[in-house]
Design an enzyme around this catalytic site. Structure first.
Site, PDB file in Angstrom:
ATOM      1  N   ASP A  37      -8.349   4.321 -19.234  1.00 53.19           N
ATOM      2  CA  ASP A  37      -7.459   3.461 -18.447  1.00 53.19           C
ATOM      3  C   ASP A  37      -6.035   3.999 -18.572  1.00 53.19           C
ATOM      4  N   THR A 104      -5.432   5.870  -6.021  1.00 54.05           N
ATOM      5  CA  THR A 104      -6.328   5.512  -7.129  1.00 54.05           C
ATOM      6  C   THR A 104      -7.751   5.252  -6.651  1.00 54.05           C
ATOM      7  N   THR A 134     -16.457  -4.367  -4.125  1.00 53.47           N
ATOM      8  CA  THR A 134     -16.126  -5.736  -3.733  1.00 53.47           C
ATOM      9  C   THR A 134     -16.854  -6.136  -2.453  1.00 53.47           C
ATOM     10  N   ASP A 135     -17.037  -7.443  -2.267  1.00 54.99           N
ATOM     11  CA  ASP A 135     -17.634  -7.931  -1.011  1.00 54.99           C
ATOM     12  C   ASP A 135     -16.660  -7.771   0.162  1.00 54.99           C
ATOM     13  N   GLU A 136     -15.367  -7.481  -0.157  1.00 54.98           N
ATOM     14  CA  GLU A 136     -14.372  -7.417   0.925  1.00 54.98           C
ATOM     15  C   GLU A 136     -14.610  -6.236   1.866  1.00 54.98           C
ATOM     16  N   TYR A 159      -6.543  -2.613   0.851  1.00 54.55           N
ATOM     17  CA  TYR A 159      -7.371  -2.680  -0.362  1.00 54.55           C
ATOM     18  C   TYR A 159      -8.846  -2.496  -0.014  1.00 54.55           C
ATOM     19  N   SER A 162      -9.768   0.899   1.245  1.00 53.40           N
ATOM     20  CA  SER A 162      -9.827   1.941   0.211  1.00 53.40           C
ATOM     21  C   SER A 162     -11.094   1.795  -0.630  1.00 53.40           C
ATOM     22  N   LYS A 163     -11.519   0.572  -0.884  1.00 58.24           N
ATOM     23  CA  LYS A 163     -12.767   0.366  -1.627  1.00 58.24           C
ATOM     24  C   LYS A 163     -13.964   0.809  -0.767  1.00 58.24           C
ATOM     25  N   PRO A 214       2.254 -21.484  -3.795  1.00 56.78           N
ATOM     26  CA  PRO A 214       2.314 -20.961  -2.419  1.00 56.78           C
ATOM     27  C   PRO A 214       0.923 -20.838  -1.778  1.00 56.78           C
ATOM     28  N   TYR A 216      -1.314 -19.914   1.255  1.00 52.97           N
ATOM     29  CA  TYR A 216      -1.198 -19.094   2.465  1.00 52.97           C
ATOM     30  C   TYR A 216      -1.794 -19.833   3.663  1.00 52.97           C
ATOM     31  N   ASP A 289       1.151 -17.123   6.323  1.00 49.73           N
ATOM     32  CA  ASP A 289      -0.160 -16.589   5.975  1.00 49.73           C
ATOM     33  C   ASP A 289      -0.076 -15.110   5.601  1.00 49.73           C
ATOM     34  N   GLY A 292      -3.332 -10.378   8.265  1.00 49.05           N
ATOM     35  CA  GLY A 292      -4.744  -9.978   8.392  1.00 49.05           C
ATOM     36  C   GLY A 292      -5.677 -10.731   7.460  1.00 49.05           C
ATOM     37  N   HIS A 293      -5.300 -11.925   7.035  1.00 45.97           N
ATOM     38  CA  HIS A 293      -6.031 -12.707   6.028  1.00 45.97           C
ATOM     39  C   HIS A 293      -7.501 -12.922   6.423  1.00 45.97           C
TER      40      HIS A 293
HETATM   41  P1  NAD Z   1      -7.487  -5.237 -12.510  1.00 42.77           P
HETATM   42  O1  NAD Z   1      -6.408  -4.953 -11.527  1.00 42.77           O
HETATM   43  O2  NAD Z   1      -7.392  -6.429 -13.383  1.00 42.77           O
HETATM   44  O3  NAD Z   1      -7.671  -3.969 -13.475  1.00 42.77           O
HETATM   45  C1  NAD Z   1      -7.681  -2.658 -13.004  1.00 42.77           C
HETATM   46  C2  NAD Z   1      -7.617  -1.731 -14.210  1.00 42.77           C
HETATM   47  O4  NAD Z   1      -7.649  -0.383 -13.718  1.00 42.77           O
HETATM   48  C3  NAD Z   1      -6.330  -1.880 -15.023  1.00 42.77           C
HETATM   49  O5  NAD Z   1      -6.646  -1.888 -16.410  1.00 42.77           O
HETATM   50  C4  NAD Z   1      -5.530  -0.643 -14.648  1.00 42.77           C
HETATM   51  O6  NAD Z   1      -4.665  -0.202 -15.686  1.00 42.77           O
HETATM   52  C5  NAD Z   1      -6.629   0.372 -14.360  1.00 42.77           C
HETATM   53  N1  NAD Z   1      -6.179   1.428 -13.452  1.00 42.77           N
HETATM   54  C6  NAD Z   1      -5.558   1.272 -12.252  1.00 42.77           C
HETATM   55  N2  NAD Z   1      -5.259   2.475 -11.736  1.00 42.77           N
HETATM   56  C7  NAD Z   1      -5.738   3.409 -12.598  1.00 42.77           C
HETATM   57  C8  NAD Z   1      -5.739   4.825 -12.617  1.00 42.77           C
HETATM   58  N3  NAD Z   1      -5.179   5.543 -11.627  1.00 42.77           N
HETATM   59  N4  NAD Z   1      -6.323   5.448 -13.659  1.00 42.77           N
HETATM   60  C9  NAD Z   1      -6.870   4.750 -14.680  1.00 42.77           C
HETATM   61  N5  NAD Z   1      -6.874   3.410 -14.730  1.00 42.77           N
HETATM   62  C10 NAD Z   1      -6.318   2.741 -13.697  1.00 42.77           C
HETATM   63  O7  NAD Z   1      -8.825  -5.253 -11.650  1.00 42.77           O
HETATM   64  P2  NAD Z   1     -10.119  -6.185 -11.760  1.00 42.77           P
HETATM   65  O8  NAD Z   1      -9.864  -7.447 -11.036  1.00 42.77           O
HETATM   66  O9  NAD Z   1     -10.577  -6.227 -13.163  1.00 42.77           O
HETATM   67  O10 NAD Z   1     -11.143  -5.334 -10.887  1.00 42.77           O
HETATM   68  C11 NAD Z   1     -11.923  -4.297 -11.483  1.00 42.77           C
HETATM   69  C12 NAD Z   1     -12.808  -3.665 -10.429  1.00 42.77           C
HETATM   70  O11 NAD Z   1     -13.675  -4.648  -9.866  1.00 42.77           O
HETATM   71  C13 NAD Z   1     -12.044  -3.059  -9.254  1.00 42.77           C
HETATM   72  O12 NAD Z   1     -12.684  -1.870  -8.891  1.00 42.77           O
HETATM   73  C14 NAD Z   1     -12.159  -4.110  -8.155  1.00 42.77           C
HETATM   74  O13 NAD Z   1     -12.112  -3.510  -6.891  1.00 42.77           O
HETATM   75  C15 NAD Z   1     -13.519  -4.680  -8.453  1.00 42.77           C
HETATM   76  N6  NAD Z   1     -13.725  -6.086  -8.044  1.00 42.77           N
HETATM   77  C16 NAD Z   1     -12.840  -7.055  -8.429  1.00 42.77           C
HETATM   78  C17 NAD Z   1     -13.066  -8.379  -8.069  1.00 42.77           C
HETATM   79  C18 NAD Z   1     -12.149  -9.491  -8.514  1.00 42.77           C
HETATM   80  O14 NAD Z   1     -12.313 -10.629  -8.085  1.00 42.77           O
HETATM   81  N7  NAD Z   1     -11.178  -9.239  -9.386  1.00 42.77           N
HETATM   82  C19 NAD Z   1     -14.185  -8.707  -7.297  1.00 42.77           C
HETATM   83  C20 NAD Z   1     -15.070  -7.685  -6.907  1.00 42.77           C
HETATM   84  C21 NAD Z   1     -14.837  -6.372  -7.303  1.00 42.77           C
HETATM   85  P1  TYD Z   2      -6.755 -13.638  -4.259  1.00 45.59           P
HETATM   86  O1  TYD Z   2      -6.931 -14.248  -5.601  1.00 45.59           O
HETATM   87  O2  TYD Z   2      -5.584 -12.763  -4.017  1.00 45.59           O
HETATM   88  O3  TYD Z   2      -8.120 -12.877  -3.926  1.00 45.59           O
HETATM   89  P2  TYD Z   2      -8.632 -12.188  -2.526  1.00 45.59           P
HETATM   90  O4  TYD Z   2      -7.524 -12.136  -1.574  1.00 45.59           O
HETATM   91  O5  TYD Z   2      -9.043 -10.834  -2.993  1.00 45.59           O
HETATM   92  O6  TYD Z   2      -9.766 -13.040  -2.079  1.00 45.59           O
HETATM   93  O7  TYD Z   2      -6.714 -14.812  -3.180  1.00 45.59           O
HETATM   94  C1  TYD Z   2      -7.766 -15.754  -3.073  1.00 45.59           C
HETATM   95  C2  TYD Z   2      -7.461 -16.631  -1.855  1.00 45.59           C
HETATM   96  O8  TYD Z   2      -6.287 -17.411  -2.134  1.00 45.59           O
HETATM   97  C3  TYD Z   2      -7.143 -15.827  -0.607  1.00 45.59           C
HETATM   98  O9  TYD Z   2      -7.678 -16.527   0.517  1.00 45.59           O
HETATM   99  C4  TYD Z   2      -5.625 -15.825  -0.539  1.00 45.59           C
HETATM  100  C5  TYD Z   2      -5.255 -17.152  -1.176  1.00 45.59           C
HETATM  101  N1  TYD Z   2      -3.964 -17.157  -1.913  1.00 45.59           N
HETATM  102  C6  TYD Z   2      -3.008 -18.139  -1.642  1.00 45.59           C
HETATM  103  O10 TYD Z   2      -3.197 -19.015  -0.783  1.00 45.59           O
HETATM  104  N2  TYD Z   2      -1.840 -18.114  -2.351  1.00 45.59           N
HETATM  105  C7  TYD Z   2      -1.581 -17.168  -3.297  1.00 45.59           C
HETATM  106  O11 TYD Z   2      -0.463 -17.188  -3.895  1.00 45.59           O
HETATM  107  C8  TYD Z   2      -2.572 -16.182  -3.583  1.00 45.59           C
HETATM  108  C9  TYD Z   2      -2.326 -15.131  -4.615  1.00 45.59           C
HETATM  109  C10 TYD Z   2      -3.755 -16.230  -2.862  1.00 45.59           C
END
Ligand code: NAD
Ligand code: TYD
Length: 353
Positions: A37, A104, A134-136, A159, A162-163, A214, A216, A289, A292-293
């Site tokens: 990391d 990244t 991710t499901d996104e 985001y 890129s995924k 906040p 959205y 909002d 592109g939400h």
């Molecule tokens: P996070 O942002 O909390 O953590 C990301 C980690 O990656 C951090 O520790 C950061 O330091 C490290 N990192 C970033 N750029 C880097 C680089 N260039 N080299 C080395 N390390 C680097 O993310 P998260 O929420 O824990 O998500 C982890 C993974 O799961 C991601 O791939 C994300 O797309 C995927 N994911 C997340 C969610 C969610 O709800 N959080 C849902 C589905 C999938």
């Molecule tokens: P988020 O936690 O950023 O996850 P994702 O966009 O990856 O689903 O946001 C979850 C939902 O909440 C999303 O519909 C955007 C909304 N949201 C707000 O309404 N206010 C906020 O300040 C944030 C961060 C998210």
């Protein structure tokens, strides 16, 4: 000590990665777990205090885009497996700075794949490259329907695009070079150690501090929420039992309209702080909002349920209560994250190495 396996977990200092690292270090003492990391703003080694002195844990402060450094790590540890979580992960940041996500999430993933391919030299027995996604990537749903593993990709934010690109490249390495790859696509995670820029930790923190919440748009958007430890369990199962070349969708079967979730969260935090019911609803502030939400995400996770016997364990009620409790009990974690003080922890902990 000779280890049975060595696994590189990228992004192990982040939210989900730290739960995965903890789980693997504790449950598999005969595996060497290397947390790779670079520690961006989202990477916090304080998440791993419980396991940092374990014999089967190593930390490597390395950028996944750095070819030489990633090669060095492969040479040093000859990993059998990669569990790749490192990413830029926040949609709002991707709208402000898309290039960081391309670098990244796409370039970094290609660099890891290439290094694994070159290092393993076509000897893929008992090797695995597991990409966490991710499901996104599937885009946005209307009121009906769910994402399955065969839903066409339709990413709509920098985001998710890129995924999606990284998912395609992982599959391309599987098809072209025979690399033993597996991918999972998961819905929104929540739980302890999540950086307070995402909805749930941000809003818990703001209710505690009595800052504005906040929302959205109209708060009508719908997300499916999964407790982070259920995700870590699914990752463990897929790593060990998933089939090469396959994709597994992971979801919480737990859809919430944002505004309903926010009101439930407010109620529970207020209750824990012995405030009157509805005390913090005044903090709800409808803001412009997100560009592109995506309206709705929903995952059909029947494949992982029937094939690997996984299902989400944690009820949302308990999971949310545990999450709120954790944030209330760890105000210093939030303070460190907000002030950036956790970055000095790295210098303290690893500076002399
Ligand atoms: P996070 O942002 O909390 O953590 C990301 C980690 O990656 C951090 O520790 C950061 O330091 C490290 N990192 C970033 N750029 C880097 C680089 N260039 N080299 C080395 N390390 C680097 O993310 P998260 O929420 O824990 O998500 C982890 C993974 O799961 C991601 O791939 C994300 O797309 C995927 N994911 C997340 C969610 C969610 O709800 N959080 C849902 C589905 C999938
Ligand atoms: P988020 O936690 O950023 O996850 P994702 O966009 O990856 O689903 O946001 C979850 C939902 O909440 C999303 O519909 C955007 C909304 N949201 C707000 O309404 N206010 C906020 O300040 C944030 C961060 C998210």
């Amino acid at each position: 000590m000779a280890f049975e396996k060595s696994i590189v977990v990228t992004g192990g200092a982040g939210f989900i990665g730290s739960h995965v690292v903890r789980r693997f270090v504790q449950n598999y003492p005969n595996y060497l777990i290397i947390n790779l990391d670079v520690l961006t703003y989202a990477g916090n080694l304080e998440n791993l205090r419980e396991v940092e002195s374990r014999e089967n844990y190593r930390f490597e402060k390395v950028d996944i885009c750095d070819r030489e450094e990633v090669e060095r790590v492969f040479k040093e540890y000859s990993p059998d497996g990669i569990i790749h979580l490192a990413a830029e992960s926040h949609v709002d940041r991707s709208i402000l700075d898309p290039l960081a996500f391309i670098r990244t999430n796409i370039e970094g993933t290609v660099n890891l794949l290439n290094t694994a391919k070159n290092h393993w030299k076509n000897d893929y027995s008992s090797k695995r490259f597991y990409h966490i996604s991710t499901d996104e990537v599937y885009g946005s749903l209307g009121d009906e329907g769910m994402f399955t593993e065969t839903t066409p990709y339709d990413p709509r934010s920098p985001y998710s695009a890129s995924k999606a690109s990284s998912d395609h490249i992982v599959r391309a390495f599987g098809h072209t070079y025979g690399l033993p790859v597996v991918i999972s696509n998961c819905s929104n995670n929540y739980g302890p150690n999540q950086f307070p820029e995402k909805l749930i930790p941000l809003f818990i923190s703001n209710v505690v501090q009595q800052d504005a919440l906040p929302v959205y748009g109209k708060g009508d958007n719908i997300r499916d929420w999964l407790y982070v430890e259920d995700h870590a369990e699914a990752i463990d199962l897929i790593y060990h039992k998933g089939r090469d070349g396959e994709t597994y969708n992971i979801g919480g079967e737990n859809e919430w309209k944002n505004i309903d979730l926010i009101k439930t969260l407010i109620e529970q935090v207020d209750e824990k702080l012995n405030r009157a019911p509805g005390f913090s609803e005044k903090l709800i502030t409808y803001v412009t909002d997100r560009a592109g939400h995506d309206f709705r995400y929903a995952i059909d996770c029947s494949k992982i349920k029937s094939e690997l016997g996984w299902s989400p364990n944690m009820t949302f009620e308990t999971g949310l209560a545990k999450t709120i409790q954790w944030y209330l009990e760890n105000p210093e974690w939030i303070d460190h994250v907000k002030s950036g003080a956790y970055q000095s922890y790295y210098a303290e902990q690893y500076g002399s190495r």
